[in-house]
Motif scaffolding. Structure first.
Motif, mmCIF file in Angstrom:
data_model
loop_
_atom_site.group_PDB
_atom_site.id
_atom_site.type_symbol
_atom_site.label_atom_id
_atom_site.label_comp_id
_atom_site.label_asym_id
_atom_site.label_seq_id
_atom_site.Cartn_x
_atom_site.Cartn_y
_atom_site.Cartn_z
ATOM 1 N N ALA A 151 -4.851 -14.475 -2.522
ATOM 2 C CA ALA A 151 -6.159 -13.840 -2.694
ATOM 3 C C ALA A 151 -6.123 -12.490 -2.003
ATOM 4 C CB ALA A 151 -7.258 -14.704 -2.089
ATOM 5 N N VAL A 152 -6.825 -11.516 -2.597
ATOM 6 C CA VAL A 152 -6.849 -10.158 -2.032
ATOM 7 C C VAL A 152 -8.172 -9.483 -2.363
ATOM 8 C CG1 VAL A 152 -5.733 -9.053 -4.036
ATOM 9 C CG2 VAL A 152 -5.496 -8.014 -1.762
ATOM 10 N N GLY A 153 -8.564 -8.555 -1.523
ATOM 11 C CA GLY A 153 -9.743 -7.736 -1.804
ATOM 12 C C GLY A 153 -10.872 -7.947 -0.822
ATOM 13 N N ILE A 154 -11.033 -6.993 0.088
ATOM 14 C CA ILE A 154 -12.091 -7.007 1.100
ATOM 15 C C ILE A 154 -12.148 -8.359 1.825
ATOM 16 C CG2 ILE A 154 -14.435 -6.188 1.647
ATOM 17 C CD1 ILE A 154 -14.520 -4.654 -0.910
ATOM 18 N N ILE A 155 -10.992 -8.724 2.340
ATOM 19 C CA ILE A 155 -10.885 -9.870 3.248
ATOM 20 C C ILE A 155 -10.617 -9.243 4.612
ATOM 21 C CG2 ILE A 155 -9.635 -11.993 3.811
ATOM 22 C CD1 ILE A 155 -8.847 -12.061 0.761
ATOM 23 N N THR A 156 -11.581 -9.377 5.511
ATOM 24 C CA THR A 156 -11.534 -8.578 6.748
ATOM 25 C C THR A 156 -11.717 -9.373 8.037
ATOM 26 O OG1 THR A 156 -13.891 -8.113 6.523
ATOM 27 C CG2 THR A 156 -12.390 -6.490 5.574
ATOM 28 N N ILE A 192 6.681 -8.443 -8.659
ATOM 29 C CA ILE A 192 6.615 -7.560 -9.821
ATOM 30 C C ILE A 192 5.168 -7.063 -9.926
ATOM 31 C CG2 ILE A 192 6.945 -7.346 -12.327
ATOM 32 C CD1 ILE A 192 9.547 -8.094 -10.870
ATOM 33 N N HIS A 193 4.999 -5.746 -9.985
ATOM 34 C CA HIS A 193 3.649 -5.161 -10.066
ATOM 35 C C HIS A 193 3.200 -5.158 -11.531
ATOM 36 C CE1 HIS A 193 0.114 -3.077 -9.092
ATOM 37 N NE2 HIS A 193 0.586 -2.015 -8.461
ATOM 38 N N ALA A 194 2.312 -6.098 -11.846
ATOM 39 C CA ALA A 194 1.794 -6.193 -13.221
ATOM 40 C C ALA A 194 0.277 -5.975 -13.218
ATOM 41 C CB ALA A 194 2.146 -7.553 -13.819
ATOM 42 N N MET A 246 -3.970 -8.816 2.864
ATOM 43 C CA MET A 246 -4.931 -7.907 3.477
ATOM 44 C C MET A 246 -4.383 -6.494 3.461
ATOM 45 S SD MET A 246 -6.048 -10.383 6.578
ATOM 46 C CE MET A 246 -7.472 -9.433 6.957
ATOM 47 N N GLY A 247 -5.187 -5.580 2.973
ATOM 48 C CA GLY A 247 -4.779 -4.186 2.886
ATOM 49 C C GLY A 247 -5.401 -3.342 3.968
ATOM 50 N N ARG A 248 -6.598 -2.829 3.689
ATOM 51 C CA ARG A 248 -7.205 -1.850 4.591
ATOM 52 C C ARG A 248 -7.468 -2.377 5.986
ATOM 53 N NH1 ARG A 248 -11.412 -0.311 0.038
ATOM 54 N NH2 ARG A 248 -10.943 -2.520 -0.365
ATOM 55 N N GLN A 280 6.165 -4.392 1.023
ATOM 56 C CA GLN A 280 6.314 -2.932 0.897
ATOM 57 C C GLN A 280 5.586 -2.444 -0.346
ATOM 58 O OE1 GLN A 280 10.148 -1.003 1.914
ATOM 59 N NE2 GLN A 280 10.245 -0.465 -0.240
ATOM 60 N N GLU A 281 5.049 -1.253 -0.238
ATOM 61 C CA GLU A 281 4.323 -0.587 -1.326
ATOM 62 C C GLU A 281 5.064 -0.603 -2.663
ATOM 63 O OE1 GLU A 281 4.920 3.255 0.862
ATOM 64 O OE2 GLU A 281 5.152 4.085 -1.155
ATOM 65 N N ALA A 282 4.320 -0.338 -3.724
ATOM 66 C CA ALA A 282 4.879 -0.152 -5.060
ATOM 67 C C ALA A 282 6.100 0.753 -4.960
ATOM 68 C CB ALA A 282 3.827 0.475 -5.974
ATOM 69 N N VAL A 335 -3.447 -12.266 -6.971
ATOM 70 C CA VAL A 335 -4.502 -12.019 -7.959
ATOM 71 C C VAL A 335 -5.455 -10.903 -7.536
ATOM 72 C CG1 VAL A 335 -6.272 -13.075 -9.399
ATOM 73 C CG2 VAL A 335 -4.340 -14.464 -8.621
ATOM 74 N N SER A 336 -5.274 -9.754 -8.164
ATOM 75 C CA SER A 336 -6.146 -8.605 -7.957
ATOM 76 C C SER A 336 -6.959 -8.399 -9.236
ATOM 77 C CB SER A 336 -5.281 -7.377 -7.622
ATOM 78 O OG SER A 336 -6.072 -6.281 -7.241
ATOM 79 N N SER A 337 -7.521 -7.223 -9.444
ATOM 80 C CA SER A 337 -8.245 -6.962 -10.693
ATOM 81 C C SER A 337 -8.381 -5.461 -10.927
ATOM 82 C CB SER A 337 -9.631 -7.611 -10.669
ATOM 83 O OG SER A 337 -10.523 -6.865 -9.848
ATOM 84 N N ILE A 351 9.180 -6.758 -1.228
ATOM 85 C CA ILE A 351 9.109 -5.462 -1.909
ATOM 86 C C ILE A 351 8.404 -5.614 -3.252
ATOM 87 C CG2 ILE A 351 11.453 -5.776 -2.870
ATOM 88 C CD1 ILE A 351 11.783 -2.695 -2.766
ATOM 89 N N GLN A 352 7.458 -4.719 -3.485
ATOM 90 C CA GLN A 352 6.790 -4.705 -4.788
ATOM 91 C C GLN A 352 7.540 -3.734 -5.695
ATOM 92 O OE1 GLN A 352 2.876 -2.796 -5.379
ATOM 93 N NE2 GLN A 352 2.144 -4.737 -6.201
ATOM 94 N N LEU A 353 8.070 -4.245 -6.792
ATOM 95 C CA LEU A 353 8.806 -3.409 -7.753
ATOM 96 C C LEU A 353 7.845 -2.950 -8.835
ATOM 97 C CD1 LEU A 353 12.157 -5.398 -8.151
ATOM 98 C CD2 LEU A 353 11.632 -3.491 -6.596
ATOM 99 N N MET A 404 0.826 -1.218 0.000
ATOM 100 C CA MET A 404 0.000 0.000 0.000
ATOM 101 C C MET A 404 0.857 1.263 0.000
ATOM 102 S SD MET A 404 -3.181 -0.930 2.519
ATOM 103 C CE MET A 404 -2.202 -1.912 3.658
ATOM 104 N N CYS A 405 0.741 2.021 -1.093
ATOM 105 C CA CYS A 405 1.454 3.296 -1.238
ATOM 106 C C CYS A 405 1.161 4.204 -0.061
ATOM 107 C CB CYS A 405 1.008 4.021 -2.505
ATOM 108 S SG CYS A 405 1.598 3.259 -4.010
ATOM 109 N N GLN A 406 2.193 4.841 0.447
ATOM 110 C CA GLN A 406 2.035 5.780 1.563
ATOM 111 C C GLN A 406 2.239 7.228 1.123
ATOM 112 O OE1 GLN A 406 1.263 4.464 4.963
ATOM 113 N NE2 GLN A 406 0.572 3.104 3.319
#
Ligand code: FNR
Length: 356
Positions: free
Chosen positions: A299-304, A177-179, A323-325, A57-59, A264-266, A100-102, A26-28
């Motif tokens: 897996a990612v996205g609104i997993i809380t 790798i951020h694709a 998990m992000g937020r 680490q963030e992008a 896997v995001s989208s 680290i996400q490049l 997550m970018c800061q």
């Protein structure tokens, strides 16, 4: 002590994660000239104290023009390594893995931090010329990116390799790798953003060439014993775009090229996509990629919640849960999840008197 999947170790190559919880990148927007500072140390470090197995680490930009905003982290020069080393040492000392996400933002570079408006900076400080596979702006009001030539594509590939070497020197043990999300590599993958007529555009084989070239080159310098991840957007959520079927085929090729896990995001490549975001809305994409390609997935996205995360693993839809937020709301999520699932997990010695 139990068979709770969320707290079972997971090994890729010679690296074992202590559980299945990952802090999603997550970018800061808090760096200056790409340099990390104490915000990043505390932000990332507290999630390691909180018990996540992998702190991604963030992008982190492989070149200055590859930043989303002027506040992005960067790893384009050796001077960046020192503070990253401090952060990695702290994370690794907690028994977590520093990843680290490049990244390269391509046409979605030169943006403001979201709290200043989330728009492209058109001139002045924080504004620079963007690049992309094709001269197509993300939104009509955006800058038209300069179309990359062969030499520049080769240079960016080398930028990823140099970044990987610096990441290793700093103590990171996973590279992602951020694709995904409509940034440079995704811009090459999708026929909506890639109109090239050369070896990097047109067919599926050509559109995936840039990513596979990066993974192949990074693998030459990234140790055999350490994992390499790729984050993808499984779909552009619009007809004629990148989709799940292509993601599955890509995962097979990534596997042959030395990738160990696909995160896997989208979405993110076109502004008008309608995305039905809700709890676990991307998990089925991770499941399809895992089942049809044999690749390990995240897996990612609104997993809380702990129960939701556990179910994703038990049902065999993913190997890791990003998990992000929820991790922003609660840095100690994994410690609470252990309690909730009835798992005995170590707490930091310093906090033992608070353990319930
Ligand atoms: C993000 N996300 C993100 N993704 C990524 O691949 N690289 C990045 O640097 C960022 N930056 C970022 C910043 C902030 C503040 C947020 C909230 C999100 C996306 C993030 O990793 C994750 O995929 C999504 O937030 C969905 O997961 P959650 O938040 O629903 O768990």
């Amino acid at each position: 002590t139990n068979n709770v999947q969320l707290f079972s170790p997971f090994t890729l190559r010679a690296l074992t994660f202590k559980n299945r919880m990952v802090m999603s990148p997550m970018c800061q927007y808090s760096a200056v000239d790409g340099f990390a500072n104490n915000w990043h140390l505390v932000h990332l470090g507290s999630r390691a104290v909180g018990g996540a197995a992998l702190i991604m680490q963030e992008a982190t930009a492989v070149s200055p023009e590859g930043r989303i905003s002027a506040g992005d982290l960067g790893i384009w020069k050796d001077e960046h390594i020192e503070k990253f080393r401090e952060i990695c040492t702290f994370i690794n000392d907690q028994g977590s893995v520093a990843g680290i996400q490049l990244a390269h933002a391509g046409r979605k570079a030169s943006f403001m931090p979201p709290w200043e408006g989330d728009e492209q900076v058109m001139s002045g400080p924080g504004s620079w010329q963007t690049v992309a596979p094709s001269p197509l702006p993300f939104k009509p009001q955006h800058k038209t990116p300069v179309e990359l030539d062969d030499q520049e594509i080769a240079r960016i590939t080398t930028d990823f390799v140099r970044a990987a070497e610096r990441a290793l020197a700093a103590g990171f043990r996973v590279i992602e790798i951020h694709a995904a999300h409509g940034y440079l590599v995704h811009q090459f993958l999708s026929p909506l953003s890639n109109l090239r007529k050369d070896a990097y555009g047109g067919s599926f084989e050509n559109r995936t060439r840039f990513l596979l070239q990066i993974v192949h080159a990074v693998r030459q310098v990234w140790p055999e014993g350490l994992p390499l991840f790729v984050r993808i957007s499984a779909t552009d959520w619009t007809t004629g775009g990148w989709d799940l079927e292509q993601s599955v085929e890509l995962a097979k090729l990534l596997r042959e090229t030395g990738t160990d896990l696909v995160d896997v995001s989208s979405g993110g490549n076109v502004p008008d996509a309608v995305i039905p975001a809700g709890p676990g809305y991307q998990v089925d994409f991770a499941a399809a990629v895992r089942q049809q390609s044999g690749m390990a997935t995240g897996a990612v996205g609104i997993i809380t919640s702990a129960g939701q995360a556990e179910e994703i693993l038990v049902s065999g839809r993913a190997d890791l849960v990003f998990m992000g937020r929820e991790m922003l709301r609660n840095p100690y999520f994994p410690l609470h999840a252990a309690k909730e699932l009835g798992v005995e997990t170590p707490w930091p010695d310093q906090y033992l008197r608070a353990k319930r």
